[in-house]
Design a protein around this motif. Sequence first.
Motif, PDB file in Angstrom:
ATOM      1  N   ARG A  36      33.485  42.302  70.421  1.00 48.83           N
ATOM      2  CA  ARG A  36      32.206  42.264  69.725  1.00 48.83           C
ATOM      3  C   ARG A  36      31.450  41.055  70.234  1.00 48.83           C
ATOM      4  NH1 ARG A  36      33.879  40.601  63.632  1.00 48.83           N
ATOM      5  NH2 ARG A  36      34.618  38.511  64.088  1.00 48.83           N
ATOM      6  N   GLU A  47      28.598  44.324  66.290  1.00 50.80           N
ATOM      7  CA  GLU A  47      29.764  45.178  66.516  1.00 50.80           C
ATOM      8  C   GLU A  47      29.398  46.311  67.467  1.00 50.80           C
ATOM      9  OE1 GLU A  47      32.725  44.574  65.339  1.00 50.80           O
ATOM     10  OE2 GLU A  47      32.314  43.120  63.758  1.00 50.80           O
ATOM     11  N   PRO A  48      30.351  46.757  68.295  1.00 57.32           N
ATOM     12  CA  PRO A  48      30.076  47.905  69.158  1.00 57.32           C
ATOM     13  C   PRO A  48      29.787  49.138  68.303  1.00 57.32           C
ATOM     14  CG  PRO A  48      32.395  47.248  69.312  1.00 57.32           C
ATOM     15  CD  PRO A  48      31.710  46.261  68.429  1.00 57.32           C
ATOM     16  N   GLN A  50      27.289  49.651  66.456  1.00 55.52           N
ATOM     17  CA  GLN A  50      26.630  49.272  65.208  1.00 55.52           C
ATOM     18  C   GLN A  50      25.280  49.960  65.034  1.00 55.52           C
ATOM     19  OE1 GLN A  50      26.977  45.110  64.257  1.00 55.52           O
ATOM     20  NE2 GLN A  50      24.809  45.006  63.883  1.00 55.52           N
ATOM     21  N   ALA A  72      38.267  42.171  69.828  1.00 56.26           N
ATOM     22  CA  ALA A  72      38.266  42.853  68.533  1.00 56.26           C
ATOM     23  C   ALA A  72      39.450  42.437  67.673  1.00 56.26           C
ATOM     24  CB  ALA A  72      38.255  44.365  68.740  1.00 56.26           C
ATOM     25  N   ALA A  82      30.802  41.500  59.875  1.00 54.21           N
ATOM     26  CA  ALA A  82      29.544  41.468  60.617  1.00 54.21           C
ATOM     27  C   ALA A  82      28.413  41.007  59.707  1.00 54.21           C
ATOM     28  CB  ALA A  82      29.234  42.849  61.178  1.00 54.21           C
TER      29      ALA A  82
END
Length: 94
Positions: A36, A47-48, A50, A72, A82
């Motif tokens: 991330r 975050e991936p 997101q 991660a 997050a």
Amino acid sequence: DGTRATRRVRLSDPAQLLFDFADSVGGGGLARGAYRLVMQYPRRVVEPGQGGTLREAGLTAGAMEALMLEPAQHAERDGSVAAGATGGQGAAEA
């Protein structure tokens, strides 16, 4: 691995653009989706997957933001959550 990369972005760009850019320059040796993006102070996390824009992720207009790739598993270990809708290092200028 200490790699630095710079790219100009618009606040209206999707947050995924930062992950695509990080992957294009090697992702700090981390697998796609295994990290991330973290801004140190104030701490903000992207975050991936997101979604949302860079503005929603907490980037600021006219500022140079330093984003670091955080594995991660580090996120799971420290219990971080997050804060925004944003290995190696990179920078994004909005």
